[in-house]
Write a protein that holds these residues in place. Structure first.
Motif: not given
Length: 70
Positions: A28-50
């Motif tokens: 649950v912690g890893l899933v929460a950190l992944t969601v937090l990354f995509f919502v807060s810092a992910g700008q599309g540079a590191v993204s599973f869908p292109a």
């Protein structure tokens, strides 16, 4: 005359061993950190869908939470 009030029955609290909780807590912690990354810092540079699909999906939520993205 006062009547004796019967004592309330005690509820048994189940105990869960830490060994059973730890794997789920880590997951649950890893899933929460992944969601937090995509919502807060992910700008599309590191993204599973292109492309910037994830950025567009969370764009409004990002502004709602106060994260700048422009």
């Amino acid at each position: 005359m006062s009547q004796a009030v019967p004592a309330a029955p005690e509820a048994a609290v189940p105990t869960i061993p830490l060994g059973q909780i730890a794997p789920w807590a880590v997951f649950v912690g890893l899933v929460a950190l992944t969601v937090l990354f995509f919502v807060s810092a992910g700008q599309g540079a590191v993204s599973f869908p292109a492309g910037d699909a994830v950025h567009e999906w969370v764009h409004d939520g990002r502004h709602l939470l106060g994260f700048p993205c422009h």
